[in-house]
Motif scaffolding. Structure first.
Motif, mmCIF file in Angstrom:
data_model
loop_
_atom_site.group_PDB
_atom_site.id
_atom_site.type_symbol
_atom_site.label_atom_id
_atom_site.label_comp_id
_atom_site.label_asym_id
_atom_site.label_seq_id
_atom_site.Cartn_x
_atom_site.Cartn_y
_atom_site.Cartn_z
ATOM 1 N N PRO A 199 -4.705 -9.108 12.720
ATOM 2 C CA PRO A 199 -5.749 -8.303 12.077
ATOM 3 C C PRO A 199 -5.387 -6.813 12.162
ATOM 4 O O PRO A 199 -4.743 -6.370 13.117
ATOM 5 N N ILE A 200 -5.818 -6.071 11.175
ATOM 6 C CA ILE A 200 -5.521 -4.642 11.159
ATOM 7 C C ILE A 200 -6.346 -3.917 12.208
ATOM 8 O O ILE A 200 -7.525 -4.218 12.399
ATOM 9 N N GLU A 201 -5.722 -2.995 12.916
ATOM 10 C CA GLU A 201 -6.421 -2.204 13.929
ATOM 11 C C GLU A 201 -7.165 -1.061 13.243
ATOM 12 O O GLU A 201 -6.678 -0.487 12.275
ATOM 13 N N GLU A 202 -8.332 -0.737 13.757
ATOM 14 C CA GLU A 202 -9.128 0.339 13.176
ATOM 15 C C GLU A 202 -8.772 1.675 13.829
ATOM 16 O O GLU A 202 -9.546 2.233 14.602
ATOM 17 N N THR A 203 -7.604 2.191 13.467
ATOM 18 C CA THR A 203 -7.165 3.505 13.939
ATOM 19 C C THR A 203 -7.468 4.534 12.850
ATOM 20 O O THR A 203 -7.636 4.171 11.680
ATOM 21 N N PRO A 204 -7.501 5.823 13.191
ATOM 22 C CA PRO A 204 -7.718 6.846 12.165
ATOM 23 C C PRO A 204 -6.683 6.774 11.038
ATOM 24 O O PRO A 204 -7.018 6.932 9.866
ATOM 25 N N GLU A 205 -5.434 6.502 11.389
ATOM 26 C CA GLU A 205 -4.373 6.412 10.386
ATOM 27 C C GLU A 205 -4.593 5.230 9.449
ATOM 28 O O GLU A 205 -4.433 5.346 8.232
ATOM 29 N N ASN A 206 -4.953 4.088 10.012
ATOM 30 C CA ASN A 206 -5.197 2.901 9.184
ATOM 31 C C ASN A 206 -6.423 3.076 8.300
ATOM 32 O O ASN A 206 -6.429 2.643 7.148
ATOM 33 N N LEU A 207 -7.461 3.706 8.828
ATOM 34 C CA LEU A 207 -8.661 3.949 8.027
ATOM 35 C C LEU A 207 -8.348 4.869 6.845
ATOM 36 O O LEU A 207 -8.842 4.645 5.730
ATOM 37 N N GLU A 208 -7.498 5.860 7.070
ATOM 38 C CA GLU A 208 -7.106 6.766 5.986
ATOM 39 C C GLU A 208 -6.339 6.011 4.904
ATOM 40 O O GLU A 208 -6.590 6.189 3.711
ATOM 41 N N GLN A 209 -5.414 5.148 5.309
ATOM 42 C CA GLN A 209 -4.627 4.385 4.335
ATOM 43 C C GLN A 209 -5.465 3.300 3.665
ATOM 44 O O GLN A 209 -5.242 2.976 2.501
ATOM 45 N N ALA A 210 -6.441 2.749 4.379
ATOM 46 C CA ALA A 210 -7.348 1.771 3.761
ATOM 47 C C ALA A 210 -8.141 2.432 2.640
ATOM 48 O O ALA A 210 -8.417 1.810 1.610
ATOM 49 N N GLU A 211 -8.476 3.702 2.833
ATOM 50 C CA GLU A 211 -9.158 4.462 1.788
ATOM 51 C C GLU A 211 -8.260 4.591 0.555
ATOM 52 O O GLU A 211 -8.724 4.486 -0.573
ATOM 53 N N LEU A 212 -6.966 4.816 0.783
ATOM 54 C CA LEU A 212 -6.006 4.897 -0.317
ATOM 55 C C LEU A 212 -5.969 3.578 -1.091
ATOM 56 O O LEU A 212 -5.936 3.574 -2.323
ATOM 57 N N LEU A 213 -5.989 2.459 -0.378
ATOM 58 C CA LEU A 213 -6.004 1.161 -1.059
ATOM 59 C C LEU A 213 -7.243 1.036 -1.933
ATOM 60 O O LEU A 213 -7.168 0.528 -3.051
ATOM 61 N N GLU A 214 -8.367 1.503 -1.421
ATOM 62 C CA GLU A 214 -9.607 1.438 -2.197
ATOM 63 C C GLU A 214 -9.510 2.298 -3.454
ATOM 64 O O GLU A 214 -9.893 1.869 -4.546
ATOM 65 N N ILE A 215 -8.981 3.494 -3.309
ATOM 66 C CA ILE A 215 -8.832 4.407 -4.452
ATOM 67 C C ILE A 215 -7.909 3.806 -5.512
ATOM 68 O O ILE A 215 -8.162 3.927 -6.706
ATOM 69 N N THR A 216 -6.846 3.153 -5.073
ATOM 70 C CA THR A 216 -5.864 2.579 -6.009
ATOM 71 C C THR A 216 -6.237 1.160 -6.439
ATOM 72 O O THR A 216 -5.467 0.495 -7.128
ATOM 73 N N GLU A 217 -7.408 0.702 -6.013
ATOM 74 C CA GLU A 217 -7.949 -0.606 -6.388
ATOM 75 C C GLU A 217 -7.052 -1.782 -5.980
ATOM 76 O O GLU A 217 -6.937 -2.777 -6.688
ATOM 77 N N ILE A 218 -6.434 -1.644 -4.810
ATOM 78 C CA ILE A 218 -5.660 -2.742 -4.234
ATOM 79 C C ILE A 218 -6.575 -3.483 -3.272
ATOM 80 O O ILE A 218 -7.124 -2.894 -2.339
ATOM 81 N N GLU A 219 -6.731 -4.786 -3.506
ATOM 82 C CA GLU A 219 -7.567 -5.623 -2.639
ATOM 83 C C GLU A 219 -6.674 -6.289 -1.591
ATOM 84 O O GLU A 219 -5.959 -7.246 -1.905
ATOM 85 N N PRO A 220 -6.695 -5.817 -0.342
ATOM 86 C CA PRO A 220 -5.855 -6.437 0.670
ATOM 87 C C PRO A 220 -6.339 -7.836 1.035
ATOM 88 O O PRO A 220 -7.534 -8.122 0.965
ATOM 89 N N VAL A 221 -5.393 -8.689 1.400
ATOM 90 C CA VAL A 221 -5.710 -10.030 1.900
ATOM 91 C C VAL A 221 -4.897 -10.263 3.162
ATOM 92 O O VAL A 221 -3.944 -9.532 3.440
ATOM 93 N N SER A 222 -5.255 -11.303 3.916
ATOM 94 C CA SER A 222 -4.591 -11.567 5.185
ATOM 95 C C SER A 222 -4.321 -13.057 5.362
ATOM 96 O O SER A 222 -5.085 -13.897 4.895
ATOM 97 N N LEU A 223 -3.230 -13.342 6.055
ATOM 98 C CA LEU A 223 -2.921 -14.725 6.438
ATOM 99 C C LEU A 223 -3.649 -15.119 7.718
ATOM 100 O O LEU A 223 -3.765 -16.292 8.027
#
Length: 91
Positions: free
Chosen positions: A40-64
């Protein structure tokens, strides 16, 4: 401009970098998907910032692996995504 490609980014060792690259690849007009494959992805400041980028670029992340922050896919769906991708990058 070149034809649209389907790009699959595998987030394995460096989730932050994988999300940054996935978001950046969208500027070329490609279809980009990201799959978190190891934990699972860790909720670090860096990851939260990049997760925002995924949202802006409309990329829906998925996980195994089970992650409350995103859809979980099975091995068959993962294999399907691998097969339809024109390029696969792993970080």
């Amino acid at each position: 401009m070149s034809e649209e490609k389907t790009i699959l980014v595998l987030a394995r060792n460096d989730h932050t970098e994988a999300m940054r690259v996935a978001g950046g690849l969208t500027i070329f007009g490609h279809s980009v998907e990201i799959v978190f494959v190891d934990r699972p992805i860790e909720e670090t400041p860096e990851n939260l910032e990049q997760a925002e980028l995924l949202e802006i670029t409309e990329i829906e992340p998925v996980s195994l692996v089970s992650d409350p922050n995103m859809e979980t896919i099975n091995q068959a769906e993962f294999a399907s995504r691998l097969l339809r991708a024109d390029h696969v990058y792993s970080f």
